[in-house]
Write an enzyme that holds these catalytic residues in place. Structure first.
Site, short mmCIF file in Angstrom:
data_model
loop_
_atom_site.label_atom_id
_atom_site.label_comp_id
_atom_site.label_asym_id
_atom_site.label_seq_id
_atom_site.Cartn_x
_atom_site.Cartn_y
_atom_site.Cartn_z
N GLY A 4 -20.06 11.34 -6.90
CA GLY A 4 -18.63 11.61 -6.71
C GLY A 4 -17.85 10.32 -6.82
CB CYS A 37 -6.69 4.45 -7.32
SG CYS A 37 -6.13 2.80 -6.95
CG PHE A 38 -9.92 7.92 -9.49
CD1 PHE A 38 -8.95 7.26 -10.21
CD2 PHE A 38 -11.23 7.88 -9.96
CE1 PHE A 38 -9.25 6.57 -11.38
CE2 PHE A 38 -11.55 7.20 -11.12
CZ PHE A 38 -10.56 6.54 -11.83
CG ASN A 86 -0.44 -0.68 2.42
OD1 ASN A 86 0.38 -1.59 2.34
ND2 ASN A 86 -0.84 -0.20 3.57
P1 NAD Z 1 -3.89 -3.17 -0.03
O1 NAD Z 1 -3.82 -2.33 1.18
O2 NAD Z 1 -5.14 -3.92 -0.35
O3 NAD Z 1 -2.72 -4.28 0.03
C1 NAD Z 1 -1.40 -4.01 0.38
C2 NAD Z 1 -0.88 -5.17 1.21
O4 NAD Z 1 0.51 -5.02 1.39
C3 NAD Z 1 -1.46 -5.26 2.63
O5 NAD Z 1 -2.10 -6.52 2.81
C4 NAD Z 1 -0.25 -5.09 3.55
O6 NAD Z 1 -0.33 -5.89 4.72
C5 NAD Z 1 0.87 -5.57 2.65
N1 NAD Z 1 2.22 -5.11 3.03
C6 NAD Z 1 2.60 -3.86 3.45
N2 NAD Z 1 3.94 -3.84 3.65
C7 NAD Z 1 4.42 -5.08 3.36
C8 NAD Z 1 5.70 -5.68 3.35
N3 NAD Z 1 6.80 -4.98 3.68
N4 NAD Z 1 5.82 -6.97 3.01
C9 NAD Z 1 4.72 -7.70 2.66
N5 NAD Z 1 3.47 -7.19 2.64
C10 NAD Z 1 3.32 -5.90 2.97
O7 NAD Z 1 -3.48 -2.25 -1.26
P2 NAD Z 1 -3.90 -2.41 -2.80
O8 NAD Z 1 -5.24 -1.83 -3.03
O9 NAD Z 1 -3.61 -3.81 -3.22
O10 NAD Z 1 -2.85 -1.43 -3.47
C11 NAD Z 1 -1.49 -1.75 -3.57
C12 NAD Z 1 -0.82 -0.77 -4.50
O11 NAD Z 1 -1.38 -0.86 -5.81
C13 NAD Z 1 -0.99 0.70 -4.10
O12 NAD Z 1 0.17 1.40 -4.41
C14 NAD Z 1 -2.13 1.18 -4.99
O13 NAD Z 1 -2.06 2.55 -5.25
C15 NAD Z 1 -1.88 0.39 -6.26
N6 NAD Z 1 -3.07 0.15 -7.09
C16 NAD Z 1 -4.25 -0.17 -6.53
C17 NAD Z 1 -5.36 -0.44 -7.33
C18 NAD Z 1 -6.70 -0.81 -6.74
O14 NAD Z 1 -7.66 -0.88 -7.48
N7 NAD Z 1 -6.80 -1.06 -5.46
C19 NAD Z 1 -5.23 -0.40 -8.72
C20 NAD Z 1 -3.98 -0.08 -9.26
C21 NAD Z 1 -2.91 0.19 -8.44
C1 UDX Z 2 -9.35 3.13 -10.90
C2 UDX Z 2 -8.90 3.06 -12.37
O1 UDX Z 2 -10.05 2.93 -13.22
C3 UDX Z 2 -7.96 1.89 -12.58
O2 UDX Z 2 -7.49 1.87 -13.92
C4 UDX Z 2 -6.79 2.02 -11.62
O3 UDX Z 2 -5.92 0.93 -11.76
C5 UDX Z 2 -7.29 2.11 -10.18
O4 UDX Z 2 -8.21 3.21 -10.06
P1 UDX Z 2 -11.14 1.84 -9.42
O5 UDX Z 2 -10.96 2.97 -8.48
O6 UDX Z 2 -10.99 0.46 -8.89
O7 UDX Z 2 -10.09 1.95 -10.64
O8 UDX Z 2 -12.59 1.93 -10.10
P2 UDX Z 2 -13.19 2.89 -11.24
O9 UDX Z 2 -14.06 2.06 -12.10
O10 UDX Z 2 -12.17 3.69 -11.91
O11 UDX Z 2 -14.14 3.85 -10.40
C6 UDX Z 2 -13.64 4.83 -9.50
C7 UDX Z 2 -14.76 5.68 -8.98
O12 UDX Z 2 -15.28 6.52 -10.02
C8 UDX Z 2 -15.95 4.89 -8.46
O13 UDX Z 2 -16.46 5.51 -7.30
C9 UDX Z 2 -16.95 4.97 -9.59
O14 UDX Z 2 -18.28 4.82 -9.16
C10 UDX Z 2 -16.69 6.38 -10.10
N1 UDX Z 2 -17.09 6.58 -11.50
C11 UDX Z 2 -16.51 5.86 -12.50
C12 UDX Z 2 -18.03 7.56 -11.80
O15 UDX Z 2 -18.54 8.25 -10.90
N2 UDX Z 2 -18.36 7.78 -13.10
C13 UDX Z 2 -17.82 7.07 -14.13
O16 UDX Z 2 -18.17 7.33 -15.29
C14 UDX Z 2 -16.85 6.08 -13.82
#
Ligand code: NAD
Ligand code: UDX
Length: 461
Positions: free
Chosen positions: A268, A273-274, A87
């Protein structure tokens, strides 16, 4: 056999590496995490996250070439390629608080790799990180590793969206790999590209320099969020003029230069992420002494906050300017449909507004656990545990949640909300019965015929 280890078994590490194992039977994938409870859940029948299709993928390869373990060091020792998928939340205190990404988890994962590794590794940034983080990772690895161990660093940002993670991973628009532009960098890039090439067409695997790759991830999220804030800004104009935001978005989206996606007005955007990534971009711009650029991107987040408060104010205004002691049913608590994730969910902000007005809130969400809702709301920024106990109740059925309430507020676009028996719902509510559609998913004409007072974002009543 190629061996992959992923540090971080979260929303990204879990599904991404499970799909790699599924598509690459000749690759051994071990996903490790410091959180032993999360690992135990990954090894159980009740996976720690809900994603359509995830159960099937995990069941097909867990124990075959996919392993979940809390033994981080063993995972590092055995692997050739190591994903860092930990994270990177927004910093809460210190320099850059409220904007910069907290890189403490990335750094501690990197230090651990340096300390433990005894053979060369390709270390892959999967986490979303500020531009040039790979440089810091390299410095840490080189300064702390045992002698003569070679580390190559790649940037491989993840573009999956929650709720469609498996489909996105199986059929990505592109896979992006950034590397140093050196022979060693290219070799590492090829090693990772060969893994993805098991199922992703080569022309969709794009390569570039490290800094472009890191920045592309922040840029993609900022551009997507910007579209939502733009359409939400237009929704305010629609409400004031009699235009219909869905019609405006449709007309604009047919222009092939604009395209139809990510133009759905809403209460909203939420999700982990966003907001985080835009704030990160704002911080980066400020650090680079580009205040106009910082201000430009900041406005995307400001507009998002405005949209949430605007919707809360609409609810209060239509309920005769007071919701004190009134009962409101909140339909949907997740930040979007098909996920149980509530990080930065607009529902949290909306419920906060309603609680400040002393309303009673009945919450229903098909996938979010009551314990998660309590955790999100009993937060110093939102409500006190006493407020939660006396004013919030979580229900297992939308019909139960809507009984004896003055209004229903739809905050997540779950499909099931479209097909409820709204006549039954109407009969059980206080009158006049209001329904506020924060996602533009309901058949408003039908609802009005039943007798509801209907309010929709981006359209006049
Ligand atoms: P998350 O919080 O669900 O998972 C992260 C995990 O990493 C946790 O389970 C935590 O315990 C573990 N962790 C932390 N430090 C550690 C270490 N030193 N060794 C092993 N494990 C460790 O987070 P996520 O949603 O999976 O996001 C991870 C990354 O990916 C972030 O940088 C996020 O911005 C990016 N990302 C997230 C999304 C999404 O949709 N959630 C999409 C694209 C990119
Ligand atoms: C986003 C990016 O889409 C993805 O590519 C990136 O890797 C992680 O961040 P995520 O946040 O999982 O993915 O979902 P997304 O479908 O992008 O929706 C984000 C938020 O925007 C949600 O709350 C969704 O309801 C809202 N949204 C999306 C709108 O309000 N209007 C839209 O037209 C699309």
């Amino acid at each position: 056999m190629t061996k992959i280890c992923c540090l971080g078994a979260g929303y990204v590490g879990g599904p991404t590496c499970a799909v790699i194992a599924y598509k690459c039977p000749d690759v051994q994938v071990t996903i490790v995490d410091l959180n032993a409870e999360r690992i135990a859940a990954w090894n159980s029948d009740e996976l720690p996250i809900f994603e359509p299709g995830l159960d099937e993928v995990v069941k097909a390869c867990r124990g075959r070439n996919l392993f979940f373990s809390a033994d981080v060091d063993k995972g590092i020792l055995e692997a050739d390629l190591i994903f860092v998928s930990v994270n990177t939340p927004t910093k809460k205190s210190g320099v850059g608080a409220g904007f910069a990404a907290d890189l403490a988890y990335v750094e501690s994962a990197t230090r651990r790799i340096a300390r433990v590794a005894t053979t060369p590794k390709i270390v892959i940034e999967k986490s979303t990180v500020p531009c040039r983080t790979a440089e810091s990772m390299r410095a840490i690895l080189e300064a702390n590793s045992r002698q003569n161990i070679r580390f190559d660093i790649l940037s491989n940002p993840e573009f999956l969206a929650e709720g469609t993670a498996i489909a996105d991973l199986m059929n990505p628009d592109r896979v992006l790999i950034g590397s140093l532009q050196t022979p060693e960098g290219f070799a590492a890039q090829k090693a990772l590209a060969d893994v993805y090439a098991h199922w992703v067409p080569r022309e969709k695997i794009i390569t570039m320099g490290l800094w472009s790759s890191e920045l592309s991830k922040l840029a993609a999220n900022a551009l997507l969020a910007q579209r939502i804030s733009s359409v939400n800004a237009l929704s305010a104009i629609c409400e004031a003029t009699g235009a219909d935001v869905d019609e405006v978005a449709y007309a604009c989206g047919l222009d092939s230069r604009i395209g139809p996606k990510f133009l759905k007005a809403s209460v909203g955007f939420g999700g982990s992420c966003f907001q985080k990534d835009i704030l990160n971009l704002v911080y980066l711009s400020e650090s680079l002494h580009l205040p106009e650029v910082a201000e430009y991107w900041k406005q995307v987040v400001t507009m998002n906050e405005y949209q949430k408060s605007r919707f809360a104010e609409l609810v209060i205004r239509r309920l005769f300017n007071t919701i004190t002691n009134k009962h409101l049913a909140v339909f949907g608590f997740a930040f979007k449909k098909n996920t149980g994730d509530t990080r930065e969910s607009p529902a949290i902000t909306l419920v906060k507004h309603f609680l400040q007005e002393k309303a009673h809130i009945h919450i229903y969400d098909p996938k979010v656990e009551e314990s998660q809702i309590e955790l999100d709301l009993c937060n110093p920024d939102v409500a006190t545990p006493e407020q939660y106990k006396s004013h919030v109740k979580v229900y297992n059925s939308p019909y139960e949640a809507a009984k004896d309430v003055d209004a229903i507020v739809v905050l997540t676009e779950w499909d099931e909300f479209k097909t409820l028996d709204y006549r039954k719902v109407f009969n059980s509510m206080n009158k006049p019965a209001f329904i506020f559609d924060g996602r533009l998913i309901l058949d408003t004409q039908k609802l009005r015929k039943i007798g509801f007072q209907v309010e929709v974002i981006g359209r006049q009543a």
